[in-house]
Design an enzyme around this catalytic site. Structure first.
Site, mmCIF file in Angstrom:
data_model
loop_
_atom_site.group_PDB
_atom_site.id
_atom_site.type_symbol
_atom_site.label_atom_id
_atom_site.label_comp_id
_atom_site.label_asym_id
_atom_site.label_seq_id
_atom_site.Cartn_x
_atom_site.Cartn_y
_atom_site.Cartn_z
ATOM 1 C CG ASP A 293 -1.328 2.631 12.064
ATOM 2 O OD1 ASP A 293 -0.218 3.136 12.298
ATOM 3 O OD2 ASP A 293 -2.071 3.012 11.138
ATOM 4 N NE ARG B 147 0.803 1.010 4.418
ATOM 5 C CZ ARG B 147 1.949 1.580 4.733
ATOM 6 N NH1 ARG B 147 2.760 2.025 3.821
ATOM 7 N NH2 ARG B 147 2.312 1.706 5.990
#
Length: 341
Positions: free
Chosen positions: A296, A129
């Site tokens: 994250d 990504r």
């Protein structure tokens, strides 16, 4: 553990607009894979083009908010986590509130009258990504909001704080207020290096906050950029982690621990002048959906055990578990319940 509001995050709330795109799209907007950048003028048309041309998912995101949502999911204790940041008064802002409250996070957003809610274009190609942030309202957070009694009460209540480095670009004053509170009250303050551009272009504000950090998170690319910026002349991630852990501290109550992830390679943990390596859970290539939010999620999993005062091994194991779950799903989203033990 006294659980209500034990963990507080502050950051840039961004609505993820996530889509699988193609190489032509990346080239058109000059996007490199595995990178995170702030949107420039040339990127602005991209958000509409993504929404009209590809199948798009909307997810309440932004680095810190992702981590807090994952920690909340791992803890399964309503209201254990709180979060502050700035959104706009618009439909994306409403979407964000709904999404976060559903996740069980106690959100106290500052709502800006003029700016639209920030968006995060997540361009996925072959499971990899690239992120382009249009901060918009997220860029408008003011420390006045933090100082309001109902919001400062969240700071008083929390025993652990997490702020991604991205927030250094928005409200360093808010970060320092929380950092100084944590140091003065023997609480745990944690931050993330977050992106190479933070280490390069926000070096001074990052250095101001660093002495207050009890845990520093990052990935290998960020660690190497940090090393380069500080003239350390080493690309060795273990050595860099050690040097960051030995950076001078503003409070002697806690030592600093550096935690660096390296994708499929072992997690590097530096503390007390020593380095430990922890293997990650390897995933067959065909099960990888997208890597967005893996870092994250790792932090969220880690924090979920840290607030329960579990040993570092358990924190890393939970981080690896959460990251492994997230990369098998589209965007930083969680199944209903964790099965971590």
């Amino acid at each position: 553990m006294e659980s209500e509001g034990i963990l507080l995050g502050m950051g840039n709330p961004l609505l993820d607009i996530s889509a699988v795109v193609d190489d032509d799209f990346l080239q058109k907007y000059d996007i490199k894979l595995n990178n995170a950048i702030l949107a420039e003028d040339k990127h602005i048309p991209m958000y509409d083009e993504m929404a009209s041309k590809y199948t798009v998912e909307f997810i309440a995101g932004g680095a810190t908010q992702n981590s807090i949502k994952v920690a909340q999911w791992m803890l399964q204790i309503p209201g254990a986590t709180s979060y502050m940041g700035c959104i706009g008064k618009d439909k994306f802002g409403e979407e964000m509130k709904k999404n976060s409250m559903k996740a069980g996070v106690n959100v106290h957003y500052y709502e800006d009258e003029a700016a639209p809610t920030g968006t995060w274009a997540v361009c996925v190609v072959g499971g990899e990504r690239s992120l382009i942030a249009n901060l918009a309202a997220a860029n408008c957070y003011k420390s006045e909001h933090l100082k309001r009694p109902e919001n400062w009460a969240l700071v008083e209540k929390a025993k652990y704080f997490y702020i991604a480095g991205f927030f250094l670009t928005v409200s360093p004053e808010s970060i320092m207020l929380v950092a100084e509170h944590a140091a003065a009250n023997n609480k745990i303050f944690t931050m993330n290096l977050s992106a190479p551009f933070i280490c390069e272009f926000f070096k001074d504000v990052q250095e101001n906050a660093l002495p207050y950090t009890d845990y520093v998170f990052g990935n290998e690319t960020e660690a190497r950029t940090f090393s380069k910026v500080h003239g350390w002349e080493t690309e060795n991630v273990e050595e860099i982690a050690l040097k960051i852990s030995q950076w001078p501290k503003a409070s002697g109550a806690h030592k600093r621990i550096t935690v660096i992830t390296q994708g499929a390679d072992p997690v590097v943990v530096a503390e007390d002048g020593k380095v430990k390596l922890f293997p990650v859970i390897l995933l067959p290539k065909e099960k990888l959906v997208d890597t967005n939010g893996a870092g994250d999620a790792f932090v969220g999993g880690f924090l979920s055990q840290l607030v329960q005062e579990k040993p570092i091994e358990d924190c890393v194991r939970a981080g690896c578990y959460a990251a492994n779950v997230i990369i098998q799903r589209s965007g930083c989203t969680c199944p209903e319940k964790p099965d971590f033990s």
